[in-house]
Design an enzyme around this catalytic site. Sequence first.
Site, PDB file in Angstrom:
ATOM      1  CG  HIS A  22      -1.839   1.195   1.196  1.00  0.00           C
ATOM      2  ND1 HIS A  22      -3.342   1.063   1.536  1.00  0.00           N
ATOM      3  CD2 HIS A  22      -1.700   2.593   1.141  1.00  0.00           C
ATOM      4  CE1 HIS A  22      -3.936   2.232   1.485  1.00  0.00           C
ATOM      5  NE2 HIS A  22      -2.813   3.177   1.417  1.00  0.00           N
ATOM      6  CG  HIS A  58      -0.881   7.194  -0.942  1.00  0.00           C
ATOM      7  ND1 HIS A  58      -2.001   7.047  -1.526  1.00  0.00           N
ATOM      8  CD2 HIS A  58      -0.889   6.535   0.007  1.00  0.00           C
ATOM      9  CE1 HIS A  58      -2.981   6.734  -0.807  1.00  0.00           C
ATOM     10  NE2 HIS A  58      -2.268   6.140   0.089  1.00  0.00           N
ATOM     11  CE  LYS A  86      -7.686   2.137  -0.531  1.00  0.00           C
ATOM     12  NZ  LYS A  86      -6.737   2.843  -0.314  1.00  0.00           N
ATOM     13  CG  HIS A 121      -9.827   4.653   3.586  1.00  0.00           C
ATOM     14  ND1 HIS A 121      -8.620   5.273   3.586  1.00  0.00           N
ATOM     15  CD2 HIS A 121     -10.524   5.086   4.231  1.00  0.00           C
ATOM     16  CE1 HIS A 121      -8.832   5.973   4.729  1.00  0.00           C
ATOM     17  NE2 HIS A 121      -9.786   5.954   5.400  1.00  0.00           N
ATOM     18  CG  HIS A 168      -4.833   2.476   5.745  1.00  0.00           C
ATOM     19  ND1 HIS A 168      -6.152   2.437   6.097  1.00  0.00           N
ATOM     20  CD2 HIS A 168      -4.437   2.671   4.649  1.00  0.00           C
ATOM     21  CE1 HIS A 168      -6.552   2.903   5.027  1.00  0.00           C
ATOM     22  NE2 HIS A 168      -5.814   3.390   4.126  1.00  0.00           N
ATOM     23  CG  ASP A 228      -1.503   4.711   3.976  1.00  0.00           C
ATOM     24  OD1 ASP A 228      -1.707   5.262   2.794  1.00  0.00           O
ATOM     25  OD2 ASP A 228      -2.280   5.313   5.038  1.00  0.00           O
TER      26      ASP A 228
HETATM   27  C1  NCD Z   1      -3.428   9.097   2.106  1.00  0.00           C
HETATM   28  C2  NCD Z   1      -2.892  10.204   1.224  1.00  0.00           C
HETATM   29  O1  NCD Z   1      -2.491  11.218   1.387  1.00  0.00           O
HETATM   30  O2  NCD Z   1      -3.105   9.893  -0.077  1.00  0.00           O
HETATM   31  N1  NCD Z   1      -3.426  10.005   3.369  1.00  0.00           N
HETATM   32  C3  NCD Z   1      -3.421   9.045   4.410  1.00  0.00           C
HETATM   33  O3  NCD Z   1      -3.541   9.735   5.552  1.00  0.00           O
HETATM   34  N2  NCD Z   1      -3.217   7.838   4.668  1.00  0.00           N
HETATM   35  C4  NCD Z   1      -4.765   8.677   1.780  1.00  0.00           C
HETATM   36  C5  NCD Z   1      -5.302   7.172   2.551  1.00  0.00           C
HETATM   37  O4  NCD Z   1      -4.554   6.198   2.337  1.00  0.00           O
HETATM   38  O5  NCD Z   1      -6.112   7.195   3.203  1.00  0.00           O
HETATM   39 ZN    ZN Z   2      -3.236   5.069   1.771  1.00  0.00          ZN
END
Ligand code: NCD
Ligand code: ZN
Length: 352
Positions: free
Chosen positions: A17, A19, A104, A141, A179, A256
């Site tokens: 996971h 970003h 997702k 999520h 998460h 995450d």
């Molecule tokens: C994530 C993001 O910034 O893309 N933020 C977070 O707090 N985890 C989005 C997510 O996974 O909820």
């Molecule tokens: Zn995330």
Amino acid sequence: MSNSPTQIQLIQPDDWHLHIRDGEVMKDVLADTARQFARAIIMPNLKPPVTTVDLAKAYQGRIQANLKLLGLTGFTPLMTLYLTDNTSADEVRKAKAEGIIGFKLYPAGATTNSDAGVSDLKHCDAALEAMQAIGMPLLVHGEVTGSEVDIFDREAVFIDTILEPLRKKFPDLKIVFEHITTKQAAHYVRDAVTGGKNTIAATITPQHLLMNRNAIFAGGIRPHNYCLPVLKREEHRLALIDVATSGNPRFFLGTDSAPHAKGAKEAACGCAGCYSAFNALGLYAEAFESVGKLDQLEGFASFFGPDFYSLPRNTKKITLAKQAQQIPDELPLGDATIVPLRAGESIAWSLV
Ligand code: NCD
Ligand code: ZN
């Protein structure tokens, strides 16, 4: 293996996971992940979101271009699509054929860039039916979004009102509860009855293993410890540590890591997301060592993820050493900077 070694070897982990955003900033964060992990599931919450196979392919192309630019070989991005009220069964089947690894589910408004998320799962029946039929995982999520629900209860309420009915309706759908942050989620996944099928798993972040909600308010407000789902009480952190280090294959690594520029975090309405990619493996090692369970790290970090997704395990080995690494105050992020998790402090373990 002794549980207080100064060095451990493990099969190279994957991040299930992650970003990495898009555009100029992507290469600044991608390098941190590619240094440690062989593969990562790339989240589709771009602006606009990655809702179709064609958009995912184009995004994958931009990632590959950055990897090439950085001279990073041997890292594979695994692509996901963003489920919407309008996702068709055809798109699900096309995604499967094109190697997309999952869809997702962002409940609309739940987190960063989720405005285009699902307003009500009842609109997704056709897509979910197709996913169940072809073995396409749904990554969730797991928070409800109604403002009447206390932010610390959103995950637990999601289990009762969304997840359990969803699993009843689609018992063979493969679901990853992303998460997780509460003992309710940890125990729900641990105790779920699946008839021996591989239909439910959860990812756990380093921050939820290492911190409780006091960390958001230690001496003042700490925006860099704010993410969604938000950190919870100590009893929840302990339940997460317990399942993560138990050797149960339903729990595996997903950082995450969610980069936001310093100014977007240190603001009147700061963004949610912790940047943990800089030394994610060191953070996980610290968490496992804290309960004398370093010997369980390899399963969690390197085996259970690929097993759940029916992908081959990695074969290359990496070494983590008990060598304190000082975490910089800030790192470059395009024209701006980013404040990594544990900025200005040290992490006891690092990649050799
Ligand atoms: C994530 C993001 O910034 O893309 N933020 C977070 O707090 N985890 C989005 C997510 O996974 O909820
Ligand atoms: Zn995330």
